[in-house]
Design an enzyme around this catalytic site. Sequence first.
Site, PDB file in Angstrom:
ATOM      1  N   ASP A  43       0.832  -1.200   0.000  1.00  0.00           N
ATOM      2  CA  ASP A  43       0.000   0.000   0.000  1.00  0.00           C
ATOM      3  C   ASP A  43       0.877   1.266   0.000  1.00  0.00           C
ATOM      4  O   ASP A  43       1.851   1.336   0.752  1.00  0.00           O
ATOM      5  CB  ASP A  43      -0.848  -0.083   1.290  1.00  0.00           C
ATOM      6  CG  ASP A  43      -1.918   0.956   1.386  1.00  0.00           C
ATOM      7  OD1 ASP A  43      -2.503   1.307   0.356  1.00  0.00           O
ATOM      8  OD2 ASP A  43      -2.179   1.411   2.514  1.00  0.00           O
ATOM      9  N   HIS A  44       0.533   2.225  -0.838  1.00  0.00           N
ATOM     10  CA  HIS A  44       1.278   3.507  -0.916  1.00  0.00           C
ATOM     11  C   HIS A  44       2.793   3.313  -1.035  1.00  0.00           C
ATOM     12  O   HIS A  44       3.574   3.948  -0.325  1.00  0.00           O
ATOM     13  CB  HIS A  44       0.981   4.399   0.302  1.00  0.00           C
ATOM     14  CG  HIS A  44      -0.414   4.934   0.305  1.00  0.00           C
ATOM     15  ND1 HIS A  44      -0.809   5.970  -0.506  1.00  0.00           N
ATOM     16  CD2 HIS A  44      -1.504   4.549   1.004  1.00  0.00           C
ATOM     17  CE1 HIS A  44      -2.103   6.213  -0.300  1.00  0.00           C
ATOM     18  NE2 HIS A  44      -2.554   5.352   0.604  1.00  0.00           N
TER      19      HIS A  44
ATOM     20  N   HIS B 293      -7.728   9.717   4.523  1.00  0.00           N
ATOM     21  CA  HIS B 293      -7.241   8.713   5.468  1.00  0.00           C
ATOM     22  C   HIS B 293      -7.508   9.186   6.890  1.00  0.00           C
ATOM     23  O   HIS B 293      -7.312  10.363   7.201  1.00  0.00           O
ATOM     24  CB  HIS B 293      -5.726   8.520   5.321  1.00  0.00           C
ATOM     25  CG  HIS B 293      -5.299   7.948   4.010  1.00  0.00           C
ATOM     26  ND1 HIS B 293      -4.582   8.663   3.082  1.00  0.00           N
ATOM     27  CD2 HIS B 293      -5.481   6.719   3.472  1.00  0.00           C
ATOM     28  CE1 HIS B 293      -4.325   7.892   2.033  1.00  0.00           C
ATOM     29  NE2 HIS B 293      -4.870   6.708   2.245  1.00  0.00           N
ATOM     30  N   GLY B 294      -7.922   8.265   7.752  1.00  0.00           N
ATOM     31  CA  GLY B 294      -8.051   8.595   9.170  1.00  0.00           C
ATOM     32  C   GLY B 294      -9.478   8.766   9.636  1.00  0.00           C
ATOM     33  O   GLY B 294     -10.421   8.766   8.839  1.00  0.00           O
TER      34      GLY B 294
ATOM     35  N   GLY C  91      -9.156   5.334   2.538  1.00  0.00           N
ATOM     36  CA  GLY C  91      -9.797   6.048   3.642  1.00  0.00           C
ATOM     37  C   GLY C  91     -11.106   5.407   4.060  1.00  0.00           C
ATOM     38  O   GLY C  91     -12.097   6.100   4.320  1.00  0.00           O
TER      39      GLY C  91
ATOM     40  N   ASN D 290      -7.678   0.979   7.477  1.00  0.00           N
ATOM     41  CA  ASN D 290      -6.521   0.868   8.365  1.00  0.00           C
ATOM     42  C   ASN D 290      -6.805   1.460   9.755  1.00  0.00           C
ATOM     43  O   ASN D 290      -6.754   0.751  10.761  1.00  0.00           O
ATOM     44  CB  ASN D 290      -5.298   1.552   7.728  1.00  0.00           C
ATOM     45  CG  ASN D 290      -3.999   1.108   8.374  1.00  0.00           C
ATOM     46  OD1 ASN D 290      -3.998   0.460   9.410  1.00  0.00           O
ATOM     47  ND2 ASN D 290      -2.873   1.464   7.780  1.00  0.00           N
ATOM     48  N   THR D 291      -7.158   2.749   9.824  1.00  0.00           N
ATOM     49  CA  THR D 291      -7.300   3.424  11.126  1.00  0.00           C
ATOM     50  C   THR D 291      -8.198   2.661  12.098  1.00  0.00           C
ATOM     51  O   THR D 291      -7.845   2.490  13.269  1.00  0.00           O
ATOM     52  CB  THR D 291      -7.868   4.850  10.933  1.00  0.00           C
ATOM     53  OG1 THR D 291      -7.094   5.496   9.928  1.00  0.00           O
ATOM     54  CG2 THR D 291      -7.821   5.654  12.214  1.00  0.00           C
TER      55      THR D 291
HETATM   56  P1  13P Z   1      -8.065   4.589   6.717  1.00  0.00           P
HETATM   57  O1  13P Z   1      -6.901   4.650   7.622  1.00  0.00           O
HETATM   58  O2  13P Z   1      -8.879   5.850   6.706  1.00  0.00           O
HETATM   59  O3  13P Z   1      -8.896   3.397   6.957  1.00  0.00           O
HETATM   60  O4  13P Z   1      -7.482   4.446   5.229  1.00  0.00           O
HETATM   61  C1  13P Z   1      -6.636   3.377   4.932  1.00  0.00           C
HETATM   62  C2  13P Z   1      -6.111   3.457   3.570  1.00  0.00           C
HETATM   63  O5  13P Z   1      -6.674   4.044   2.693  1.00  0.00           O
HETATM   64  C3  13P Z   1      -4.835   2.747   3.312  1.00  0.00           C
HETATM   65  O6  13P Z   1      -4.371   2.953   2.032  1.00  0.00           O
END
Ligand code: 13P
Length: 279
Positions: A79-80, A177-178, A206, A229-230
């Site tokens: 990712d990224h 994100h977040g 996100g 992720n968050t």
């Molecule tokens: P979040 O942390 O908002 O869930 O986003 C995760 C994300 O897009 C990882 O690439």
Amino acid sequence: MKTLKYFFKKAKKEEWAIGQFNFSTLEQLKAIVNVAEKLKSPVILGTSQGEANFFGLEEAVLLRNLYRKKFPYIYLNLDHGKDVNLIKKAINLGYDCVHFDGSSLNFQENLKITKKIVKYAHKKGCLVEGEIKSIQGSSEIHKGLPKDVLLEDIERAKEFVKKTEIDSLAINIGNVHGVYKKSIRLNIEHLKKIKREIPIFLVLHGGSGTSKKDIKEAIKNGVVKINVNTELRKAWREGLEKSLKKHEDTIKPYNILPEVILKVEETVEKKIKLFKSQR
Ligand code: 13P
């Protein structure tokens, strides 16, 4: 073995989305795999550069292979990825997909490097996700509201997709994100325009803290992969803090950590049900 591309195509046709769940600890990984197996849902295990460097690319690949014996439809995405050497290493080790995030580069430079990565990855059967305009925020709990709301420039995206031959595009439709003070709303009208013009798989970053109604609408309108992720990090930390308090008198990890896994599982299960990816 059904490939990730097979599931992207199926998801697009049947209007559901595959969750990409990021991890950097074994508890998070076990939780994601347990729920995937329980709900018979394909899942993507995501490792950002930081997560991959901490957990280990080789370890991630070996465990994906091991868990595939329990449930086969587990895929890995870098990712990224910004470091081309790390991306190549992930491809060579057998990642199913890599996301090259060239959004900090100028458009032509991003296009040039993305195209090279696509050539390299496709030879090894690995998919490539591209990104043009940087998706804002970071996978943390934020006190205020997001600063900028960005929308994809559709003409640029069309050119980028055509020239690079990427498999999927990380789009900007108001997503960040977040987790913030307020639930994030998406611009579904803009997504409809993107869907009309861009024929490849659309990815929503996100996935935490976003309006559930908008997530459902996004899936109906062509999003086939959603990154989370968050909320998993939050569940991991809350589970750990609660369990440490409860088990004050022990130092046995195997007594403390099961509750962490349970807490992460709850979050993954909710997301899989929202994305309708259970089979
Ligand atoms: P979040 O942390 O908002 O869930 O986003 C995760 C994300 O897009 C990882 O690439």
